[in-house]
Scaffold this motif. Structure first.
Motif, PDB file in Angstrom:
ATOM      1  N   GLN A 528      34.674  45.461  35.049  1.00 34.51           N
ATOM      2  CA  GLN A 528      35.588  46.591  35.000  1.00 34.51           C
ATOM      3  C   GLN A 528      35.401  47.401  36.264  1.00 34.51           C
ATOM      4  OE1 GLN A 528      34.992  49.017  31.551  1.00 34.51           O
ATOM      5  NE2 GLN A 528      36.072  50.771  32.401  1.00 34.51           N
ATOM      6  N   GLY A 529      36.482  47.863  36.869  1.00 31.45           N
ATOM      7  CA  GLY A 529      36.353  48.668  38.073  1.00 31.45           C
ATOM      8  C   GLY A 529      37.688  48.987  38.704  1.00 31.45           C
ATOM      9  N   ARG A 530      37.631  49.446  39.952  1.00 34.01           N
ATOM     10  CA  ARG A 530      38.821  49.831  40.707  1.00 34.01           C
ATOM     11  C   ARG A 530      39.100  48.794  41.779  1.00 34.01           C
ATOM     12  NH1 ARG A 530      40.338  52.406  45.407  1.00 34.01           N
ATOM     13  NH2 ARG A 530      38.179  52.252  46.137  1.00 34.01           N
ATOM     14  N   VAL A 531      40.346  48.410  41.939  1.00 34.86           N
ATOM     15  CA  VAL A 531      40.723  47.432  42.961  1.00 34.86           C
ATOM     16  C   VAL A 531      40.655  48.107  44.325  1.00 34.86           C
ATOM     17  CG1 VAL A 531      42.521  45.882  43.784  1.00 34.86           C
ATOM     18  CG2 VAL A 531      42.211  46.230  41.319  1.00 34.86           C
ATOM     19  N   ALA A 532      39.728  47.633  45.162  1.00 38.05           N
ATOM     20  CA  ALA A 532      39.534  48.220  46.489  1.00 38.05           C
ATOM     21  C   ALA A 532      40.304  47.478  47.567  1.00 38.05           C
ATOM     22  CB  ALA A 532      38.045  48.242  46.845  1.00 38.05           C
ATOM     23  N   ALA A 533      40.549  46.190  47.370  1.00 35.96           N
ATOM     24  CA  ALA A 533      41.287  45.407  48.371  1.00 35.96           C
ATOM     25  C   ALA A 533      41.952  44.221  47.697  1.00 35.96           C
ATOM     26  CB  ALA A 533      40.359  44.935  49.485  1.00 35.96           C
ATOM     27  N   VAL A 534      43.140  43.868  48.191  1.00 41.16           N
ATOM     28  CA  VAL A 534      43.886  42.704  47.704  1.00 41.16           C
ATOM     29  C   VAL A 534      44.144  41.790  48.893  1.00 41.16           C
ATOM     30  CG1 VAL A 534      46.021  41.901  46.649  1.00 41.16           C
ATOM     31  CG2 VAL A 534      44.976  44.034  45.858  1.00 41.16           C
ATOM     32  N   ARG A 535      43.668  40.550  48.782  1.00 40.07           N
ATOM     33  CA  ARG A 535      43.838  39.586  49.872  1.00 40.07           C
ATOM     34  C   ARG A 535      44.644  38.373  49.410  1.00 40.07           C
ATOM     35  NH1 ARG A 535      37.599  39.642  52.190  1.00 40.07           N
ATOM     36  NH2 ARG A 535      37.539  41.877  52.704  1.00 40.07           N
ATOM     37  N   ALA A 536      45.434  38.567  48.396  1.00 38.22           N
ATOM     38  CA  ALA A 536      46.274  37.485  47.866  1.00 38.22           C
ATOM     39  C   ALA A 536      47.712  37.967  47.816  1.00 38.22           C
ATOM     40  CB  ALA A 536      45.807  37.086  46.468  1.00 38.22           C
ATOM     41  N   GLU A 537      48.633  37.031  47.914  1.00 34.06           N
ATOM     42  CA  GLU A 537      50.058  37.352  47.802  1.00 34.06           C
ATOM     43  C   GLU A 537      50.785  36.166  47.195  1.00 34.06           C
ATOM     44  OE1 GLU A 537      51.536  36.233  52.302  1.00 34.06           O
ATOM     45  OE2 GLU A 537      50.857  38.280  51.892  1.00 34.06           O
ATOM     46  N   PRO A 538      51.906  36.402  46.549  1.00 36.88           N
ATOM     47  CA  PRO A 538      52.648  35.311  45.916  1.00 36.88           C
ATOM     48  C   PRO A 538      53.006  34.222  46.928  1.00 36.88           C
ATOM     49  CG  PRO A 538      53.481  37.415  45.159  1.00 36.88           C
ATOM     50  CD  PRO A 538      52.529  37.719  46.266  1.00 36.88           C
ATOM     51  N   ILE A 550      38.688  42.561  45.963  1.00 36.23           N
ATOM     52  CA  ILE A 550      37.424  43.282  45.974  1.00 36.23           C
ATOM     53  C   ILE A 550      37.520  44.388  44.936  1.00 36.23           C
ATOM     54  CG2 ILE A 550      35.869  44.759  47.300  1.00 36.23           C
ATOM     55  CD1 ILE A 550      36.619  43.162  49.770  1.00 36.23           C
ATOM     56  N   ILE A 551      36.593  44.360  43.980  1.00 37.58           N
ATOM     57  CA  ILE A 551      36.563  45.332  42.895  1.00 37.58           C
ATOM     58  C   ILE A 551      35.366  46.248  43.097  1.00 37.58           C
ATOM     59  CG2 ILE A 551      36.491  45.694  40.397  1.00 37.58           C
ATOM     60  CD1 ILE A 551      38.956  44.177  41.347  1.00 37.58           C
ATOM     61  N   GLU A 552      35.621  47.530  43.095  1.00 39.83           N
ATOM     62  CA  GLU A 552      34.543  48.506  43.227  1.00 39.83           C
ATOM     63  C   GLU A 552      34.125  48.959  41.835  1.00 39.83           C
ATOM     64  OE1 GLU A 552      34.648  53.030  44.207  1.00 39.83           O
ATOM     65  OE2 GLU A 552      34.852  51.927  46.099  1.00 39.83           O
ATOM     66  N   GLU A 557      30.789  47.230  45.955  1.00 41.55           N
ATOM     67  CA  GLU A 557      31.946  46.361  46.121  1.00 41.55           C
ATOM     68  C   GLU A 557      31.576  44.949  45.677  1.00 41.55           C
ATOM     69  OE1 GLU A 557      33.714  46.503  49.992  1.00 41.55           O
ATOM     70  OE2 GLU A 557      34.737  48.385  49.548  1.00 41.55           O
ATOM     71  N   ASN A 558      32.467  44.330  44.893  1.00 39.62           N
ATOM     72  CA  ASN A 558      32.226  43.001  44.348  1.00 39.62           C
ATOM     73  C   ASN A 558      33.382  42.083  44.733  1.00 39.62           C
ATOM     74  OD1 ASN A 558      29.894  43.599  42.174  1.00 39.62           O
ATOM     75  ND2 ASN A 558      31.349  45.288  42.194  1.00 39.62           N
ATOM     76  N   GLY A 576      43.773  50.424  44.316  1.00 46.73           N
ATOM     77  CA  GLY A 576      43.680  51.672  43.581  1.00 46.73           C
ATOM     78  C   GLY A 576      43.814  51.521  42.082  1.00 46.73           C
ATOM     79  N   ALA A 577      44.298  50.364  41.624  1.00 47.21           N
ATOM     80  CA  ALA A 577      44.467  50.144  40.181  1.00 47.21           C
ATOM     81  C   ALA A 577      43.113  49.955  39.503  1.00 47.21           C
ATOM     82  CB  ALA A 577      45.345  48.921  39.945  1.00 47.21           C
ATOM     83  N   THR A 578      43.049  50.299  38.232  1.00 49.23           N
ATOM     84  CA  THR A 578      41.849  50.063  37.431  1.00 49.23           C
ATOM     85  C   THR A 578      42.032  48.775  36.644  1.00 49.23           C
ATOM     86  OG1 THR A 578      41.391  52.425  37.228  1.00 49.23           O
ATOM     87  CG2 THR A 578      40.374  50.969  35.591  1.00 49.23           C
ATOM     88  N   ILE A 579      41.030  47.935  36.673  1.00 51.58           N
ATOM     89  CA  ILE A 579      41.093  46.650  35.977  1.00 51.58           C
ATOM     90  C   ILE A 579      39.972  46.582  34.941  1.00 51.58           C
ATOM     91  CG2 ILE A 579      39.649  45.467  37.684  1.00 51.58           C
ATOM     92  CD1 ILE A 579      42.692  43.906  35.930  1.00 51.58           C
ATOM     93  N   GLU A 580      40.256  46.040  33.782  1.00 57.84           N
ATOM     94  CA  GLU A 580      39.249  45.867  32.740  1.00 57.84           C
ATOM     95  C   GLU A 580      38.565  44.513  32.893  1.00 57.84           C
ATOM     96  OE1 GLU A 580      38.421  48.095  30.333  1.00 57.84           O
ATOM     97  OE2 GLU A 580      39.788  49.531  31.278  1.00 57.84           O
ATOM     98  N   THR A 581      37.402  44.378  32.284  1.00 56.57           N
ATOM     99  CA  THR A 581      36.743  43.080  32.229  1.00 56.57           C
ATOM    100  C   THR A 581      37.683  42.063  31.584  1.00 56.57           C
ATOM    101  OG1 THR A 581      34.595  44.149  32.011  1.00 56.57           O
ATOM    102  CG2 THR A 581      34.713  41.820  31.406  1.00 56.57           C
ATOM    103  N   SER A 582      37.789  40.889  32.167  1.00 59.22           N
ATOM    104  CA  SER A 582      38.664  39.801  31.729  1.00 59.22           C
ATOM    105  C   SER A 582      40.131  40.084  32.017  1.00 59.22           C
ATOM    106  CB  SER A 582      38.478  39.483  30.232  1.00 59.22           C
ATOM    107  OG  SER A 582      37.140  39.107  29.977  1.00 59.22           O
TER     108      SER A 582
END
Length: 592
Positions: A528-538, A550-552, A557-558, A576-582
């Protein structure tokens, strides 16, 4: 003189400072965020005040609110602990301008030694050796590449305002510079509100040695020997000991004198720590921590000096009551940081609710803790739960005592570093003391399997029913009060002193796992954490193991990698989004 101290911190260090206050006959005032309403440091204090919402930027880092609360509480001094605002000169000035005492060094000394580049300049001027690197911040990637060619790889990109390994990235090739710089800057801004970075040569296999000093406001400075903090993960310490098995008496004296010389040069007072890297018989100044440190405990055990009480006495204007020749170490001490982290999965943060909790005890065993049974670990702060400290006459005896105490330590409901500590203290390389470096974990991968065996022996325990309640804790105008309620009807409603509110069923606070429905083929967040970076795109083709997010979490940073090769069909989160475990970060389309 002051008789009331506000502790601008949380967790175990807040309780540690409160204990020192009580021994000196002072009132201790706690502050807390909305996430820490039920935290043990709040229950322990003589008075407690709400700061604000859970994020530290709105609570523990809110300087105007801290000053407001300190005035309301009648505090004559503020102790910052470590982390948060402990090394912030603006906070120290704000405290002084409000007519209170900042329990720490003067802001001018913090500015001279708090920033890494400024501290390197001061050390150079004082004749203390430093690692080759820059004395000014850098933001030019081409210049970083040039310096890397000059120093030779690997290099370290480091946060000017950093500490605890945050905002530090090791670069081993030119192709890594851009991502490492961006990641270090992002973490530096999040952790320290200062995105400035600098570069230095990265020593491949040093020990991490630090010298503890105490200085009063009258120009007297002493050192209290060294701590060896070489057992680290992600450049953050896990095990510390004093004295270091690597130093000779001559080197100990030389490094201690260098630390005292540098502290005097910047007119420092209060407790402070000068950190060095030690390799091939040579030492290099790294940085100064202008505050009390997490691992101050081992120095206290070996030298018999209460460093937090010393801070408070110095802040009251007392002259040092000890001379250098009076400070003689005795025995050996080891500290294990008990973190809410999973050592079987690269020490990733482990949130949840503590079910069972029982601390070890006995001769030479000390536990500084900030948790209790039924305590839900907040996601907003670092992962430190408690510190286990052991002392004995010799290092082998201290190791044996540490292993005994770790085996007795019961902490159920969440993954912790206890299994790792048992594996590390029982490892022959650690026992030898001679071949330890900051690469101890990487060079001994069998530690993970040993820790796995210890983890397997720990059966999960469901939360027990709360003890029969007797007291309400109420909050009025942002201040907490304990209210005793008598009568049979009250027993079903009021929580026990210091306990979390009664809940039904299983432990709370654990992130829910996805259940039901078809299994998603995608990139799943293990934490669970905050999305710090996105390196993927459709439409992106990715390889197995490629870093996509990268999830903070818990100020770390993870990296989240692709589970297999394929084509990204959909990216479901943004920075900036919050993500839950799983939680699903992205989905796959056709497999590669």
């Amino acid at each position: 003189m002051f008789d009331t101290v506000l502790i601008a911190n949380r967790g175990e260090i807040a309780i540690r400072v409160m204990r020192a206050c009580r021994e000196l006959g002072m009132r201790a005032v706690a502050v807390y965020s909305e996430a820490d309403r039920d935290a043990p440091h709040v229950a322990y204090a003589d008075a407690a005040y709400l700061l604000g919402p859970a994020p530290s930027s709105e609570s523990y880092l809110n300087i105007p609110r801290l000053i407001e609360v300190a005035r309301e509480a009648g505090a004559g001094a503020i102790h910052p602990g470590y982390g948060f605002l402990a090394e912030n000169p603006d906070f120290a000035r704000a405290v002084a301008e409000a007519g209170m005492v900042f329990v720490g060094p003067p802001p001018e000394a913090m500015e001279r030694m708090g920033g890494k580049t400024a501290a390197r300049s001061e050390a150079t001027a004082a004749g203390v050796p430093v690692v080759p690197g820059t004395l000014e911040p850098l933001d030019d990637l081409a210049e970083i590449s040039r310096l890397a060619d000059e120093f030779g790889y690997p290099i370290a990109i480091k946060a000017v305002g950093g500490g605890g390994g945050r905002g530090l990235r090791v670069v081993r090739a030119a192709s890594e510079i851009s991502d490492a710089f961006a990641s270090a800057r992002r973490e530096a801004e999040t952790s320290f509100k200062n995105s400035a970075l600098y570069v230095e040569k990265y020593l491949p296999s040093p020990r991490h040695i630090e010298i503890q000093i105490l200085a009063d406001t009258h120009g007297n400075v002493v050192h209290l020997g060294e701590r060896d903090c070489s057992i680290q993960r992600r450049h953050q310490k896990l095990i510390e000991e004093s004295p270091s098995p690597a130093l000779t008496p001559e080197l100990r004296l030389e490094m201690g004198q260098a630390a005292v010389r540098l502290a005097k040069a910047v007119n420092y007072f209060s407790a402070g720590t000068l950190e060095f890297l030690f390799q091939d018989g040579e030492y290099y100044f790294l940085e100064m921590n202008t505050r009390i440190q997490v691992e101050h405990t081992v120095t206290e055990m070996v030298y018999g000096v209460d460093l937090v009480k010393a801070q408070l006495r110095i802040a009251r204007g007392e002259s040092l009551w000890m001379r250098q020749e009076d400070l003689t170490p005795r025995g050996h001490a080891i500290e294990c940081r008990i973190n809410a982290e999973d050592p079987l999965h690269n020490f990733r943060p482990a949130l949840g609710t503590i079910t069972t909790y029982h601390e070890p005890s006995g001769l030479g065993v000390r536990v500084d803790s900030g948790v209790r049974p039924n305590y839900t670990i907040p996601e907003y702060y670092d992962s430190l739960l408690a510190k286990l400290v052991v002392w004995a006459e010799t290092r082998p005896e201290a190791i044996s005592r540490g292993l005994r105490a770790l085996a007795e330590y019961e902490l159920g409901g969440v993954a912790t570093t206890i299994p790792f500590h048992r594996a590390a203290l029982g490892h022959p390389v650690f026992a030898s003391g001679t071949d330890i470096s900051v690469n101890f974990i990487a060079q001994n991968p069998e530690l993970v399997e040993t820790a796995r065996a210890f983890s397997a022996s720990l059966e999960p325990v469901e939360a027990e029913a709360a003890a029969e309640p007797r007291t309400f804790t109420v909050e009025v105008n942002h201040r907490r009060f304990g209210v005793k309620v008598f009568g049979v009807g009250a027993l079903a409603a009021a929580p026990a002193p210091g306990a979390a509110p009664t809940r039904t069923g299983k432990p709370v606070g654990k992130a829910k796992k996805a259940t039901g429905g078809p299994k998603v083929d995608g990139v799943i967040s293990p934490i669970q954490g905050r999305v710090a970076a996105v390196r993927a795109e459709p439409g992106q083709q990715v390889e197995a193991g490629q870093v996509l997010f990268i999830i903070e979490a818990m100020k770390m940073e993870n990296e989240i990698t692709a589970p297999h090769a394929g084509t990204i069909a959909e990216v479901r989160v943004q920075v900036g989004a919050t993500i839950e475990t799983s939680g699903v970060l992205a989905t796959y389309g056709a497999h590669a």
